[in-house]
Design a protein around this motif. Structure first.
Motif, PDB file in Angstrom:
ATOM      1  N   LEU A  45       0.846  -1.198   0.000  1.00  0.00           N
ATOM      2  CA  LEU A  45       0.000   0.000   0.000  1.00  0.00           C
ATOM      3  C   LEU A  45       0.880   1.245   0.000  1.00  0.00           C
ATOM      4  O   LEU A  45       1.852   1.329   0.769  1.00  0.00           O
ATOM      5  CB  LEU A  45      -0.886  -0.011   1.259  1.00  0.00           C
ATOM      6  CG  LEU A  45      -1.706   1.252   1.518  1.00  0.00           C
ATOM      7  CD1 LEU A  45      -2.782   1.449   0.441  1.00  0.00           C
ATOM      8  CD2 LEU A  45      -2.373   1.177   2.899  1.00  0.00           C
ATOM      9  N   PHE A  46       0.527   2.181  -0.852  1.00  0.00           N
ATOM     10  CA  PHE A  46       1.199   3.484  -0.879  1.00  0.00           C
ATOM     11  C   PHE A  46       0.163   4.556  -0.567  1.00  0.00           C
ATOM     12  O   PHE A  46      -0.998   4.430  -0.971  1.00  0.00           O
ATOM     13  CB  PHE A  46       1.783   3.769  -2.272  1.00  0.00           C
ATOM     14  CG  PHE A  46       2.986   2.932  -2.604  1.00  0.00           C
ATOM     15  CD1 PHE A  46       4.267   3.452  -2.480  1.00  0.00           C
ATOM     16  CD2 PHE A  46       2.832   1.620  -3.026  1.00  0.00           C
ATOM     17  CE1 PHE A  46       5.375   2.675  -2.786  1.00  0.00           C
ATOM     18  CE2 PHE A  46       3.937   0.839  -3.323  1.00  0.00           C
ATOM     19  CZ  PHE A  46       5.215   1.360  -3.203  1.00  0.00           C
ATOM     20  N   ARG A  47       0.623   5.600   0.132  1.00  0.00           N
ATOM     21  CA  ARG A  47      -0.252   6.758   0.361  1.00  0.00           C
ATOM     22  C   ARG A  47       0.408   7.961  -0.282  1.00  0.00           C
ATOM     23  O   ARG A  47       1.555   8.291   0.041  1.00  0.00           O
ATOM     24  CB  ARG A  47      -0.422   7.026   1.857  1.00  0.00           C
ATOM     25  CG  ARG A  47      -1.145   5.931   2.572  1.00  0.00           C
ATOM     26  CD  ARG A  47      -1.401   6.307   4.034  1.00  0.00           C
ATOM     27  NE  ARG A  47      -1.842   5.143   4.748  1.00  0.00           N
ATOM     28  CZ  ARG A  47      -1.265   4.649   5.837  1.00  0.00           C
ATOM     29  NH1 ARG A  47      -0.198   5.242   6.361  1.00  0.00           N
ATOM     30  NH2 ARG A  47      -1.747   3.571   6.410  1.00  0.00           N
ATOM     31  N   SER A  48      -0.321   8.606  -1.168  1.00  0.00           N
ATOM     32  CA  SER A  48       0.280   9.747  -1.864  1.00  0.00           C
ATOM     33  C   SER A  48       0.205  10.990  -0.978  1.00  0.00           C
ATOM     34  O   SER A  48      -0.516  11.008   0.025  1.00  0.00           O
ATOM     35  CB  SER A  48      -0.443  10.009  -3.181  1.00  0.00           C
ATOM     36  OG  SER A  48      -1.625  10.739  -2.951  1.00  0.00           O
ATOM     37  N   ASP A  49       0.911  12.011  -1.395  1.00  0.00           N
ATOM     38  CA  ASP A  49       0.714  13.305  -0.766  1.00  0.00           C
ATOM     39  C   ASP A  49      -0.744  13.715  -1.036  1.00  0.00           C
ATOM     40  O   ASP A  49      -1.245  13.504  -2.147  1.00  0.00           O
ATOM     41  CB  ASP A  49       1.683  14.315  -1.410  1.00  0.00           C
ATOM     42  CG  ASP A  49       1.631  15.653  -0.705  1.00  0.00           C
ATOM     43  OD1 ASP A  49       2.414  15.834   0.234  1.00  0.00           O
ATOM     44  OD2 ASP A  49       0.788  16.494  -1.097  1.00  0.00           O
ATOM     45  N   PRO A  50      -1.440  14.307  -0.065  1.00  0.00           N
ATOM     46  CA  PRO A  50      -2.858  14.645  -0.267  1.00  0.00           C
ATOM     47  C   PRO A  50      -3.107  15.592  -1.444  1.00  0.00           C
ATOM     48  O   PRO A  50      -4.233  15.705  -1.933  1.00  0.00           O
ATOM     49  CB  PRO A  50      -3.275  15.312   1.049  1.00  0.00           C
ATOM     50  CG  PRO A  50      -2.274  14.851   2.041  1.00  0.00           C
ATOM     51  CD  PRO A  50      -0.985  14.593   1.305  1.00  0.00           C
ATOM     52  N   SER A  51      -2.068  16.248  -1.932  1.00  0.00           N
ATOM     53  CA  SER A  51      -2.263  17.157  -3.074  1.00  0.00           C
ATOM     54  C   SER A  51      -2.052  16.450  -4.416  1.00  0.00           C
ATOM     55  O   SER A  51      -2.280  17.041  -5.468  1.00  0.00           O
ATOM     56  CB  SER A  51      -1.271  18.313  -2.976  1.00  0.00           C
ATOM     57  OG  SER A  51       0.046  17.816  -3.183  1.00  0.00           O
ATOM     58  N   ASP A  52      -1.606  15.195  -4.366  1.00  0.00           N
ATOM     59  CA  ASP A  52      -1.169  14.529  -5.602  1.00  0.00           C
ATOM     60  C   ASP A  52      -1.948  13.218  -5.765  1.00  0.00           C
ATOM     61  O   ASP A  52      -1.415  12.136  -5.557  1.00  0.00           O
ATOM     62  CB  ASP A  52       0.343  14.259  -5.484  1.00  0.00           C
ATOM     63  CG  ASP A  52       0.989  13.942  -6.831  1.00  0.00           C
ATOM     64  OD1 ASP A  52       0.458  14.378  -7.873  1.00  0.00           O
ATOM     65  OD2 ASP A  52       2.026  13.254  -6.833  1.00  0.00           O
ATOM     66  N   VAL A  53      -3.230  13.340  -6.119  1.00  0.00           N
ATOM     67  CA  VAL A  53      -4.137  12.194  -6.031  1.00  0.00           C
ATOM     68  C   VAL A  53      -4.804  11.803  -7.344  1.00  0.00           C
ATOM     69  O   VAL A  53      -5.612  10.872  -7.386  1.00  0.00           O
ATOM     70  CB  VAL A  53      -5.256  12.479  -4.996  1.00  0.00           C
ATOM     71  CG1 VAL A  53      -4.704  12.514  -3.592  1.00  0.00           C
ATOM     72  CG2 VAL A  53      -5.976  13.795  -5.312  1.00  0.00           C
ATOM     73  N   ALA A  54      -4.504  12.514  -8.434  1.00  0.00           N
ATOM     74  CA  ALA A  54      -5.205  12.239  -9.698  1.00  0.00           C
ATOM     75  C   ALA A  54      -4.477  12.929 -10.838  1.00  0.00           C
ATOM     76  O   ALA A  54      -3.535  13.698 -10.624  1.00  0.00           O
ATOM     77  CB  ALA A  54      -6.644  12.759  -9.622  1.00  0.00           C
ATOM     78  N   ARG A  55      -4.961  12.647 -12.044  1.00  0.00           N
ATOM     79  CA  ARG A  55      -4.421  13.373 -13.189  1.00  0.00           C
ATOM     80  C   ARG A  55      -4.726  14.862 -13.027  1.00  0.00           C
ATOM     81  O   ARG A  55      -5.703  15.250 -12.381  1.00  0.00           O
ATOM     82  CB  ARG A  55      -5.049  12.859 -14.488  1.00  0.00           C
ATOM     83  CG  ARG A  55      -4.563  11.482 -14.906  1.00  0.00           C
ATOM     84  CD  ARG A  55      -5.126  11.057 -16.249  1.00  0.00           C
ATOM     85  NE  ARG A  55      -6.553  10.861 -16.228  1.00  0.00           N
ATOM     86  CZ  ARG A  55      -7.453  11.752 -16.600  1.00  0.00           C
ATOM     87  NH1 ARG A  55      -7.084  12.922 -17.071  1.00  0.00           N
ATOM     88  NH2 ARG A  55      -8.749  11.480 -16.534  1.00  0.00           N
ATOM     89  N   VAL A  56      -3.867  15.694 -13.617  1.00  0.00           N
ATOM     90  CA  VAL A  56      -4.056  17.144 -13.480  1.00  0.00           C
ATOM     91  C   VAL A  56      -4.265  17.736 -14.882  1.00  0.00           C
ATOM     92  O   VAL A  56      -3.322  18.159 -15.534  1.00  0.00           O
ATOM     93  CB  VAL A  56      -2.857  17.815 -12.753  1.00  0.00           C
ATOM     94  CG1 VAL A  56      -2.931  17.569 -11.262  1.00  0.00           C
ATOM     95  CG2 VAL A  56      -1.520  17.327 -13.290  1.00  0.00           C
ATOM     96  N   GLU A  57      -5.515  17.738 -15.332  1.00  0.00           N
ATOM     97  CA  GLU A  57      -5.776  18.197 -16.704  1.00  0.00           C
ATOM     98  C   GLU A  57      -5.403  19.666 -16.890  1.00  0.00           C
ATOM     99  O   GLU A  57      -4.939  20.060 -17.958  1.00  0.00           O
ATOM    100  CB  GLU A  57      -7.241  17.939 -17.075  1.00  0.00           C
ATOM    101  CG  GLU A  57      -7.521  16.445 -17.188  1.00  0.00           C
ATOM    102  CD  GLU A  57      -8.975  16.100 -17.478  1.00  0.00           C
ATOM    103  OE1 GLU A  57      -9.749  16.980 -17.882  1.00  0.00           O
ATOM    104  OE2 GLU A  57      -9.332  14.920 -17.275  1.00  0.00           O
ATOM    105  N   ASP A  58      -5.590  20.464 -15.832  1.00  0.00           N
ATOM    106  CA  ASP A  58      -5.242  21.900 -15.949  1.00  0.00           C
ATOM    107  C   ASP A  58      -3.747  22.126 -16.133  1.00  0.00           C
ATOM    108  O   ASP A  58      -3.333  23.195 -16.571  1.00  0.00           O
ATOM    109  CB  ASP A  58      -5.662  22.655 -14.676  1.00  0.00           C
ATOM    110  CG  ASP A  58      -7.158  22.848 -14.626  1.00  0.00           C
ATOM    111  OD1 ASP A  58      -7.805  22.565 -15.639  1.00  0.00           O
ATOM    112  OD2 ASP A  58      -7.665  23.266 -13.564  1.00  0.00           O
TER     113      ASP A  58
END
Ligand code: OXD
Ligand code: MN
Length: 595
Positions: free
Chosen positions: A60-73
């Motif tokens: 199990l890995f836990r990401s930084d809470p700001s880095d959780v998905a693709r960033v289309e912007d």
């Protein structure tokens, strides 16, 4: 460096990247199990990975809470002119973007190892496959790439023999000063994240994120954005589509490719086990299809990936038992919750909610907690060969012949369960106007309706108007051998907000009708939006759906559809001159049919 690289382009690119990023060491990956285990041991020792005692060889890995998905912007298609990137892409001129990113890359790997990952999208050596090399300072990326792509010294040997490759440069953007303790998930702040593509030179530069499609560059960046631009130049298709094989009780095979936006059930449909008697479904891929016209004049599809990077929340033995069996062992979980007995857990996984968990942010969690235990975009990474219903032909280099295309999205209202296009051109219109409520697969608002043509809005590496021309041209080339096109919506709700259609294995009833349409065996009625099954055309045996629910599910409300028209017009207007005339006519025809 641990090996001598003979490919001149690769050798000089590694040296150039190393001079810019200034890593402490360079390591060329060989894709072996031993390498995977070694990397995972390091990730465990550094505190980035947690070993799951309940699941063999799983972490199990836990990401930084700001880095959780693709960033289309923060995703860019950097073509020489803005016009070429089109209205669906962010654009910065190549020289400016490269100058900005070179500034960010300067010294960004200090204190870290630069991994060189040679990989193949598609079976190694197949004429349809493409080779990429990812340079990354993330060991998490290395282990995920091992599963999602074919990382191998065989790829390096092909490169040594002079094969070309697509360079994919990635950094998490977090140099580690001497003596500073690392964090479990280093990454850069949002405003310095850049996921950049240079389609005119087949080049990818990604900076600042370690998550999914932002960082595993074989997937969205290479296999969709760069590949879609290559496919247009070379006359094939690179699509955001699952591929499945359906076999009838008589043993006839049908191959279906279906495009739905991210987190709209592609993995569930790809692994679906039919509730209709005697039908069998096998999975070939759950996210990406590369398709070329074969010697028989038909469109043949391969899955360029070798694993699944599936959305965990909502996956269970009742929604997708085959996915649950796929992830029994050898899995990487990201942003799932941790159970007290050392397993991963997510919302919807079990009927009984555990009394205590550690949530995806590492905090104690109980059913009384307000926040979700797993992030809604939590993922599992598992090798495709572990899927109990993986098709025996999933790695066939020539691919499988496609009979049916499906488009769709998540619509709580308006759009009925299923309809068929009147023609290829009408089918392209359906794909071009597909709309869906946004999901957590991208950072941004969830639940907003947006037009997502062919589920490719975030993934088309060139002007979407040209993409629509490309699809129309493909139809002309395929002629009578073109797949039939359908549109589905599994997500229509009743007045109480409940889903009208049971979905999952019962989606086989809809697929069965499609196959029967292909064979000319099933009927349909003409409606303003397309050909729809009458109730007697669908196999509904054993399904407890009330007649009013069924009626609502299949209804075409003229007023609601008329209300869609201005939105479609506005959507089409964004393509300007590049919108194909034929699609304007399709819109006019729809308006006429609506009366
Ligand atoms: C994916 C996505 O990860 O579409 O497949 O976001
Ligand atoms: Mn996807």
């Amino acid at each position: 460096m641990n090996v001598t690289v003979k490919n001149k382009k690769l050798d000089s690119w590694i040296k150039e990247a190393a001079a810019m990023c200034q890593p402490d060491a360079i390591y060329v990956c060989d894709g072996t199990r031993e390498e995977y285990d070694r990397m995972m041991s390091k990730l465990l020792a550094s505190g980035s990975a947690i070993s799951l005692t309940k699941r063999s060889n799983s972490y199990l890995f836990r990401s930084d809470p700001s880095d959780v998905a693709r960033v289309e912007d923060r995703t860019f298609i950097s073509t020489s002119s803005k016009e070429e990137a089109g209205p669906t892409n962010n654009w910065i001129a190549p020289a400016e973007l490269k100058a900005t990113m070179r500034g960010l890359y300067k010294g960004c790997m200090k204190g870290r190892t630069m991994y060189v990952i040679p990989f193949s999208m598609g079976p190694i050596g197949s004429p349809i496959s493409k080779i990429g090399v990812e340079i990354s300072d993330s060991p998490y990326v290395v282990v995920n790439m091992h599963i999602m792509t074919r990382v191998s010294s065989k790829v390096l040997a092909l490169l040594d023999a002079g094969e070309d490759f697509i360079p994919c440069l990635h950094s998490i953007g977090a140099p580690l000063p001497p003596g500073q303790k690392d964090v479990p998930w280093p990454c850069a702040p949002m405003e310095s994240k850049y996921i950049s593509h240079f389609p005119e030179e087949n080049l990818i530069w990604s900076y600042g994120s370690g998550y999914g499609g932002n960082a595993l560059l074989g997937k969205k960046c290479l296999a969709l954005r760069i590949a879609s631009a290559m496919a247009r130049r070379e006359g094939w298709l690179a699509e955001h589509m699952l591929i499945l094989r359906l076999t009838s009780p008589e043993g006839k095979q049908y191959h279906i490719a279906a495009a739905f936006p991210s987190a709209c059930g592609k993995t569930n449909l790809a692994m679906m086990q039919p509730s209709v008697k005697g039908w069998k479904c096998e999975c070939i891929g759950d996210d990406i299809a590369w398709m070329k016209v074969g010697g028989d004049g038909r469109l043949h599809a391969i899955n360029p990936e070798s694993g699944f990077f599936g959305v965990a929340p909502g996956t269970s033995y009742s929604t997708n038992p085959m996915a649950m069996d796929t992830i029994g062992k050898n899995v990487i979980f990201t942003n799932c919750a941790l159970t007290d007995d050392g397993d991963a857990w997510w919302e919807g996984m079990t009927d009984d909610v555990p009394a205590h968990l550690i949530d995806w942010k590492g905090r104690d969690w109980t059913p009384e907690s307000k926040a979700d235990a797993a992030h809604p975009n939590a993922r599992f990474t598992a090798h495709a060969s572990q899927c109990p219903v993986i098709c025996k032909d999933w790695e066939k280099p020539e691919g499988v012949p496609i009979d049916i295309f499906i488009f769709g999205g998540r619509r709580g209202s308006v759009v009925p369960l299923v309809y068929e296009a009147y023609s290829w051109e009408h089918g392209v219109f359906l794909g071009a106007t597909a709309a869906s409520e946004t999901t957590s697969a991208n950072i941004g608002a969830v639940g907003n309706l947006r037009r997502d043509p062919f589920a490719m809005k975030p993934f088309c590496g060139y002007h979407m108007g040209d993409y629509l021309h490309h699809w129309l041209a493909m139809g002309e080339r395929l002629g009578s051998r073109a797949p039939r096109i359908f549109y589905v919506n599994w997500f229509r709700k009743n007045g109480d907000g409940k889903f009208l259609w049971p979905g999952f294995s019962d989606n086989s009833r809809v697929l069965k009708w499609m196959c029967e349409r292909v064979d000319g065996k099933a009927g349909a009625r003409e409606t303003p939006i397309g050909l729809m099954p009458r109730e007697e055309d669908l196999d509904l045996a054993g399904l407890s759906l009330t007649p009013p629910d069924m009626q609502e599910l299949m209804s075409v409300n003229i007023a609601e559809w008329k209300a869609e028209i201005p939105d479609i017009e506005a959507h089409f207007a964004t393509f300007g001159e590049r919108l194909p005339e034929r699609l304007k006519h399709q819109l006019q025809d729809l308006v006429k049919r609506l009366g």
